[in-house]
Write a protein that holds these residues in place. Sequence first.
Motif, PDB file in Angstrom:
ATOM      1  N   ASN A  35      48.540  12.707 120.864  1.00  0.00           N
ATOM      2  CA  ASN A  35      49.248  12.025 119.780  1.00  0.00           C
ATOM      3  C   ASN A  35      48.842  10.553 119.746  1.00  0.00           C
ATOM      4  O   ASN A  35      48.273  10.026 120.707  1.00  0.00           O
ATOM      5  CB  ASN A  35      50.754  12.164 119.945  1.00  0.00           C
ATOM      6  N   PHE A  36      49.156   9.891 118.652  1.00  0.00           N
ATOM      7  CA  PHE A  36      48.763   8.493 118.476  1.00  0.00           C
ATOM      8  C   PHE A  36      49.935   7.563 118.701  1.00  0.00           C
ATOM      9  O   PHE A  36      51.033   7.769 118.168  1.00  0.00           O
ATOM     10  CB  PHE A  36      48.221   8.265 117.063  1.00  0.00           C
ATOM     11  N   VAL A  66      46.491   9.337 107.103  1.00  0.00           N
ATOM     12  CA  VAL A  66      46.647  10.787 107.254  1.00  0.00           C
ATOM     13  C   VAL A  66      45.934  11.524 106.128  1.00  0.00           C
ATOM     14  O   VAL A  66      45.355  12.593 106.346  1.00  0.00           O
ATOM     15  CB  VAL A  66      48.145  11.160 107.317  1.00  0.00           C
ATOM     16  N   ALA A  69      42.434  11.784 107.363  1.00  0.00           N
ATOM     17  CA  ALA A  69      42.291  12.633 108.553  1.00  0.00           C
ATOM     18  C   ALA A  69      42.557  14.100 108.254  1.00  0.00           C
ATOM     19  O   ALA A  69      41.918  14.986 108.828  1.00  0.00           O
ATOM     20  CB  ALA A  69      43.241  12.140 109.646  1.00  0.00           C
ATOM     21  N   ALA A 108      52.354   8.854 115.768  1.00  0.00           N
ATOM     22  CA  ALA A 108      51.998   9.974 114.899  1.00  0.00           C
ATOM     23  C   ALA A 108      51.700  11.210 115.735  1.00  0.00           C
ATOM     24  O   ALA A 108      50.941  11.151 116.706  1.00  0.00           O
ATOM     25  CB  ALA A 108      50.780   9.627 114.034  1.00  0.00           C
ATOM     26  N   ASN A 109      52.289  12.337 115.333  1.00  0.00           N
ATOM     27  CA  ASN A 109      52.086  13.606 116.041  1.00  0.00           C
ATOM     28  C   ASN A 109      50.771  14.239 115.586  1.00  0.00           C
ATOM     29  O   ASN A 109      50.743  15.152 114.763  1.00  0.00           O
ATOM     30  CB  ASN A 109      53.252  14.557 115.764  1.00  0.00           C
ATOM     31  N   LEU A 110      49.692  13.737 116.132  1.00  0.00           N
ATOM     32  CA  LEU A 110      48.383  14.278 115.752  1.00  0.00           C
ATOM     33  C   LEU A 110      48.132  15.642 116.374  1.00  0.00           C
ATOM     34  O   LEU A 110      47.514  16.509 115.747  1.00  0.00           O
ATOM     35  CB  LEU A 110      47.274  13.314 116.194  1.00  0.00           C
ATOM     36  N   ASP A 123      53.320  18.491 113.362  1.00  0.00           N
ATOM     37  CA  ASP A 123      52.112  17.831 113.865  1.00  0.00           C
ATOM     38  C   ASP A 123      50.915  18.246 113.017  1.00  0.00           C
ATOM     39  O   ASP A 123      51.012  19.124 112.150  1.00  0.00           O
ATOM     40  CB  ASP A 123      51.878  18.159 115.342  1.00  0.00           C
ATOM     41  N   LEU A 124      49.778  17.585 113.262  1.00  0.00           N
ATOM     42  CA  LEU A 124      48.555  17.850 112.502  1.00  0.00           C
ATOM     43  C   LEU A 124      47.651  18.870 113.180  1.00  0.00           C
ATOM     44  O   LEU A 124      46.549  19.127 112.691  1.00  0.00           O
ATOM     45  CB  LEU A 124      47.775  16.549 112.286  1.00  0.00           C
ATOM     46  N   PRO A 130      43.249  10.552 118.761  1.00  0.00           N
ATOM     47  CA  PRO A 130      43.814   9.205 118.585  1.00  0.00           C
ATOM     48  C   PRO A 130      42.751   8.127 118.454  1.00  0.00           C
ATOM     49  O   PRO A 130      42.903   7.177 117.671  1.00  0.00           O
ATOM     50  CB  PRO A 130      44.653   9.005 119.849  1.00  0.00           C
ATOM     51  N   PHE A 133      41.580   8.232 114.949  1.00  0.00           N
ATOM     52  CA  PHE A 133      42.607   7.888 113.976  1.00  0.00           C
ATOM     53  C   PHE A 133      42.851   6.383 113.942  1.00  0.00           C
ATOM     54  O   PHE A 133      43.154   5.814 112.883  1.00  0.00           O
ATOM     55  CB  PHE A 133      43.904   8.627 114.309  1.00  0.00           C
TER      56      PHE A 133
END
Length: 213
Positions: A35-36, A66, A69, A108-110, A123-124, A130, A133
Motif C-alpha cells: 500500500n502507499f 488513480v 494507475a 492508498a490501498n494499492l 483496494d486496487l 508504491p 504510484f
Amino acid sequence: MLGDTQAIEGDWLVALRQDAGKGRQGRAWQSIEGNFTGSTLVQLRAADPPAPSLALVAGLALIEAVDIAAPAVPASLKWPNDLMLGDAKLAGILLERSGDRIVVGFGANLAKAPRIEGRKTADLGAVIAPQSFAPLLAGKFAQLLAAWRASDPVQFAQAWLARAHPVGTPLEVHSGSGESVAGTFDGIEPDGAMRLKRDGMIDIVRAGDVTLA
C-alpha cells in the motif's frame, strides 16, 4: 508537528512501512505491504485561496493519479478527504497545519484493504507498486497546487464536485463527540466546506466524518 524541520515545498516523504502512523481524529493506522503511504509539505502564501480548500487539491490529485494507475476503476471523492470505490474506502488524506505550513498525508490501498470494523474498504489489487504510484501522485499534486493558486476558488470547487458523490446524496455527518446529523449533500463552498441540506435549510459543515446512506 512540523517544529523547526527543514522540509521544502515540493519534497515528498514516502514510507514502504509505518509503525506509528495515524488516521483522522487520531485513529490507528494499519501499515500493509504494497500500500502507499506518503506526505508532502505546502508553504502557504499570502495570496493563496483559503487554506482549508487545499483538501480539494489533495483529493483531485489522488483521484487523478488513480485514474492513471487503474483507468478502469470508477473511483469517486467523498467529503472531506476520502477516495471511494462504490461504498468502500479506497484511500484517505490527512492534512495537519502548523503556522503557515501544511503537511498533506496520503494513504492508498494499492495492494490490500485493511479490515476495519464497521467500515467497508477496497483496494486496487496491486496493479501498481508504491514506488511507481509516488511520482504519479507527486506530479498531479504539483500541477493542481499551481492551478489552485491561479484559479477562481469557485471553479476549483466545481472541479472537485465533478468527481464527488452527486448532489442530493443522503448522508450522515458524525462529529468527534459522537453526535450525528442526517441530511442530503448540497455541494461545497469555495473554501471546501460542505453544504448539508436538512429540513429545507442549508448547514455549512467544516469538520466531521461522513457516512453515505
